[in-house]
Enzyme design. Sequence first.
Site, PDB file in Angstrom:
ATOM      1  N   CYS A  17      -4.092 -33.563  -0.066  1.00 26.22           N
ATOM      2  CA  CYS A  17      -5.235 -33.015   0.664  1.00 26.22           C
ATOM      3  C   CYS A  17      -6.313 -32.603  -0.323  1.00 26.22           C
ATOM      4  CB  CYS A  17      -4.789 -31.806   1.489  1.00 26.22           C
ATOM      5  SG  CYS A  17      -6.116 -31.068   2.456  1.00 26.22           S
ATOM      6  N   LEU A  18      -7.558 -32.926  -0.004  1.00 23.30           N
ATOM      7  CA  LEU A  18      -8.667 -32.562  -0.888  1.00 23.30           C
ATOM      8  C   LEU A  18      -8.820 -31.044  -1.002  1.00 23.30           C
ATOM      9  CD1 LEU A  18     -11.272 -35.215   0.316  1.00 23.30           C
ATOM     10  CD2 LEU A  18      -9.997 -35.223  -1.840  1.00 23.30           C
ATOM     11  N   GLN A  48     -13.035 -28.487   6.501  1.00 25.52           N
ATOM     12  CA  GLN A  48     -12.945 -28.456   5.035  1.00 25.52           C
ATOM     13  C   GLN A  48     -14.287 -28.203   4.357  1.00 25.52           C
ATOM     14  OE1 GLN A  48     -10.580 -32.309   5.131  1.00 25.52           O
ATOM     15  NE2 GLN A  48      -9.739 -31.374   3.297  1.00 25.52           N
ATOM     16  N   HIS A  57      -3.348 -35.650  10.200  1.00 24.22           N
ATOM     17  CA  HIS A  57      -3.649 -34.681   9.132  1.00 24.22           C
ATOM     18  C   HIS A  57      -5.028 -34.043   9.383  1.00 24.22           C
ATOM     19  CE1 HIS A  57      -3.779 -33.617   4.634  1.00 24.22           C
ATOM     20  NE2 HIS A  57      -5.034 -33.482   4.981  1.00 24.22           N
ATOM     21  N   GLU A  58      -6.013 -34.864   9.730  1.00 26.20           N
ATOM     22  CA  GLU A  58      -7.376 -34.342   9.965  1.00 26.20           C
ATOM     23  C   GLU A  58      -7.423 -33.484  11.224  1.00 26.20           C
ATOM     24  OE1 GLU A  58      -8.955 -34.614   7.460  1.00 26.20           O
ATOM     25  OE2 GLU A  58      -8.150 -36.432   6.567  1.00 26.20           O
ATOM     26  N   HIS A  79      -6.372 -30.028  10.513  1.00 33.47           N
ATOM     27  CA  HIS A  79      -7.432 -29.202   9.910  1.00 33.47           C
ATOM     28  C   HIS A  79      -8.294 -28.553  10.998  1.00 33.47           C
ATOM     29  CE1 HIS A  79      -7.090 -29.770   5.605  1.00 33.47           C
ATOM     30  NE2 HIS A  79      -7.117 -31.102   5.685  1.00 33.47           N
ATOM     31  N   GLY A 129     -10.022 -39.244   4.136  1.00 38.05           N
ATOM     32  CA  GLY A 129     -10.396 -38.532   5.355  1.00 38.05           C
ATOM     33  C   GLY A 129     -11.001 -37.187   5.012  1.00 38.05           C
TER      34      GLY A 129
HETATM   35  O1  GNR Z   1      -7.526 -38.263   0.729  1.00 36.25           O
HETATM   36  C1  GNR Z   1      -6.531 -37.935   1.391  1.00 36.25           C
HETATM   37  N1  GNR Z   1      -5.373 -38.632   1.255  1.00 36.25           N
HETATM   38  C2  GNR Z   1      -4.272 -38.473   2.074  1.00 36.25           C
HETATM   39  C3  GNR Z   1      -3.085 -39.049   1.675  1.00 36.25           C
HETATM   40  C4  GNR Z   1      -1.961 -38.946   2.463  1.00 36.25           C
HETATM   41  C5  GNR Z   1      -2.026 -38.270   3.654  1.00 36.25           C
HETATM   42  C6  GNR Z   1      -3.196 -37.672   4.059  1.00 36.25           C
HETATM   43  C7  GNR Z   1      -4.320 -37.778   3.279  1.00 36.25           C
HETATM   44  S1  GNR Z   1      -5.822 -37.056   3.813  1.00 36.25           S
HETATM   45  C8  GNR Z   1      -6.606 -36.751   2.282  1.00 36.25           C
HETATM   46  C9  GNR Z   1      -8.009 -36.250   2.483  1.00 36.25           C
HETATM   47  C10 GNR Z   1      -7.962 -34.903   3.166  1.00 36.25           C
HETATM   48  O2  GNR Z   1      -7.617 -33.889   2.636  1.00 36.25           O
HETATM   49  N2  GNR Z   1      -8.286 -34.875   4.420  1.00 36.25           N
HETATM   50  O3  GNR Z   1      -8.208 -33.732   5.107  1.00 36.25           O
HETATM   51 NI    NI Z   2      -6.718 -32.531   4.154  1.00 32.88          NI
END
Ligand code: GNR
Ligand code: NI
Length: 167
Positions: free
Chosen positions: A91-92, A51, A133-134, A137, A46
């Site tokens: 999270c990236l 980001q 999660h997104e 952000h 995601g």
């Molecule tokens: O790549 C991602 N893997 C992930 C794994 C577990 C819970 C949430 C995520 S999202 C993350 C990519 C990201 O940072 N999206 O904002």
């Molecule tokens: Ni993230």
Amino acid sequence: MAILKILQYPDERLHTVATRVTKVTDKTRLLIRDMAETMYAAPGIGLAATQVDVHERIVVIDTSEKRDQLLVLINPEIIANNGESDYEEGCLSVPGIYGKVRRAESITVKALNADGNSFELAAEGLLAVCIQHEMDHLVGKVFVEYWSSLKQARALAKLKKKQRSIM
Ligand code: GNR
Ligand code: NI
């Protein structure tokens, strides 16, 4: 297409609250294509516009095994949620840091697609985790901010140490 630079925690721009997209245009679709390319290249499941330092309510997600089912959410809203579950997240924008976050187990989200048409989606499991999660952000919240200040401080120290070793 282009691979965009992903902001790294604790960059304060990650705390920006994104604004709603008023009209889905070709420019929006160009950004979505670049976000998808950036997400697939990372690789991640995601990516929120926040980001890549664009503060509009746009998210791309692909939790499919074959990485061929791109989901685009513009102006996403959670219209129903049920249950609770703890999932180990990453999270990236916070590379190398993983830990549990408690979220709704299943959700129904309403959003616009890349054509600007409204749709609803029921999600559970990893997809439900990723959507929440997104969406965090987009309101300037990073997953580590659910943790105790001690756990956050440890994560930050680990990140700083890692950044020093790269330089
Ligand atoms: O790549 C991602 N893997 C992930 C794994 C577990 C819970 C949430 C995520 S999202 C993350 C990519 C990201 O940072 N999206 O904002
Ligand atoms: Ni993230």
